[in-house]
Design an enzyme around this catalytic site. Structure first.
Site, short mmCIF file in Angstrom:
data_model
loop_
_atom_site.label_atom_id
_atom_site.label_comp_id
_atom_site.label_asym_id
_atom_site.label_seq_id
_atom_site.Cartn_x
_atom_site.Cartn_y
_atom_site.Cartn_z
N LYS A 161 17.23 2.75 -0.41
CA LYS A 161 17.86 2.39 0.65
C LYS A 161 18.86 1.44 0.36
CE LYS A 161 17.29 1.44 5.02
NZ LYS A 161 17.53 2.53 6.23
N ASP A 191 4.47 4.61 -2.18
CA ASP A 191 3.12 4.19 -1.77
C ASP A 191 3.06 4.79 -0.36
OD1 ASP A 191 0.56 3.18 -1.37
OD2 ASP A 191 1.44 1.70 0.12
N TYR A 231 5.58 -5.42 -4.89
CA TYR A 231 4.22 -5.65 -5.23
C TYR A 231 3.87 -6.76 -6.34
CZ TYR A 231 1.97 -1.43 -2.83
OH TYR A 231 1.61 -0.53 -1.97
N ASP A 250 1.60 9.06 0.78
CA ASP A 250 0.58 9.38 1.89
C ASP A 250 0.77 10.43 2.48
OD1 ASP A 250 -1.20 7.32 0.59
OD2 ASP A 250 -1.58 6.54 2.47
N ASP A 282 14.33 6.53 4.84
CA ASP A 282 14.07 6.71 6.25
C ASP A 282 14.38 8.19 6.38
OD1 ASP A 282 16.86 6.16 5.84
OD2 ASP A 282 16.93 4.87 7.73
#
Ligand code: IPM
Ligand code: MN
Length: 353
Positions: free
Chosen positions: A190, A246, A142, A250, A222
């Site tokens: 990851k 992020d 970001y 959600d 994942d």
């Protein structure tokens, strides 16, 4: 106690849901004998319209002198489909996070007994889910440099960058939270592909011996995306970088059955900020139909995290549960029953604190 709270309603449904949180906070103050001063300031598209800047210096000053910030939502469709817009409301959010040093975004996921059947997931998978994400909020892709386009405009790039210090301070919060909960910490990364993720894993491994009572698991993002909806009860505290957090938060909000219900806290070096995890929901703006519970539960988190007042926080979560049980709810969760207006739900909660 005397408390100064900065109110940043922002865009879309932000002002309506913040107004309900103010009613509830005032009711709590009255019941427990606190004095609250609110100071309001613009942010997001509302601030662009007024000043040209989505996070003006004057708003930053209001946030700095407050004890806590209560935030609504930002975002306006007139910017979403214009990739060439020079200023965007979201820049205000990111600038605010950076300037207030809000490096840890705490996003809990829990279920409400009266609403579990609304979740698209099977009941036995989600009943009693209680997990919390600590999302790093001021670093990673970001904010990393360089970012942008090549001269021809035919290639674009973003940079993911993390320092050990940034990972350490976020991870420590996760470890400490786990110590107070079920003592399980999952580091989401990851590390099989990304150098930043390998630094995350290495840093967390180095810290782990300082928290011998906490069991640490390392899991690829994942795989977490999958297991989070298959078996969310497998998790307690999850720590992760900005972008993964992020996306996964959600996803996690779906477990509870309505995104409108989930609160969050952003903790940092200059102040603490509390906001619902839903966005500005522009289609509902001004209609008095938005669900204010995410913002009201964020105010509960404020009492807990900014003022260490857990009875006040509990008074809010109790009255929210009561409203759900009695069906004093907005149309998104009314299910054929009477749908109350945003303002009616706020009035009812304030009256029943
Ligand atoms: C959130 C939002 C923001 C983010 C957007 C609006 C910039 O999605 O708070 O999760 O990506 O952090
Ligand atoms: Mn998001």
């Amino acid at each position: 106690m005397e408390m100064n709270i900065a109110l940043l309603p922002g865009d879309g449904i932000g002002p309506e849901v913040i107004a309900q949180a103010v009613k509830v906070v005032n009711a709590v103050a009255k019941k427990f004998g606190h004095t609250i001063h609110f100071e309001e300031a613009p942010v997001g598209a509302a601030a662009i319209d007024l000043t040209g800047d989505p996070y003006p210096d004057t708003t930053h000053e209001v946030c700095l002198r407050a004890d806590a910030v209560l935030f609504g939502a930002i975002g306006d469709p007139k910017y979403d489909n214009d990739p060439k817009a020079k200023v965007r409301p979201e820049q205000g959010l990111l600038a605010m996070r950076k300037k207030l040093g809000l490096f840890a975004n705490v996003r809990p996921t829990f279920t409400f007994p009266s609403l579990v059947h609304k979740s698209p997931l099977k009941l036995d998978r989600i009943e009693g889910v209680d997990l919390v994400f600590f999302r790093e909020l001021t670093g990673g892709i970001y904010f990393g440099e360089p970012r942008g386009r090549n001269e021809q405009g035919t290639k674009a790039f973003d940079t993911n960058v993390y320092s050990k210090e940034e990972i350490t301070r976020l991870a420590r919060m996760g470890f400490e939270a786990a110590q107070k909960r079920r003592k399980l910490l999952t580091c989401v990364d990851k590390a099989n592909v990304l150098a930043t993720s390998r630094l995350w894993r290495e840093t967390v491994q180095e810290l782990a011996p300082e928290y011998p009572d906490v069991k640490v698991e390392y899991e690829f993002v994942d795989a977490v995306a999958m297991r989070l909806i298959q078996w969310p009860k497998a998790y307690d505290v999850l720590i992760t970088e900005n972008l993964f957090g992020d996306i996964l938060t959600d996803e996690a909000s779906v477990i509870s059955g309505s995104m409108g219900l989930m609160p969050s806290a952003s903790l940092g070096t200059e102040n603490k900020l509390f906001e619902p995890i839903h966005g500005s929901y522009p289609q509902a703006a001004g209609k008095d139909i938005a669900n204010p519970l995410g913002t009201i539960l964020s105010a509960a988190m404020m009492f807990e995290y900014a003022f260490d007042l857990s009875d006040e926080a509990k008074a809010i979560s109790d009255v929210v549960n009561k409203s759900l049980e009695e069906g004093i709810v907005t149309e998104d969760i009314a299910e054929g029953g009477k749908a109350y207006k945003t303002s009616e739900v706020g009035d009812w909660l304030a009256a029943n604190i």
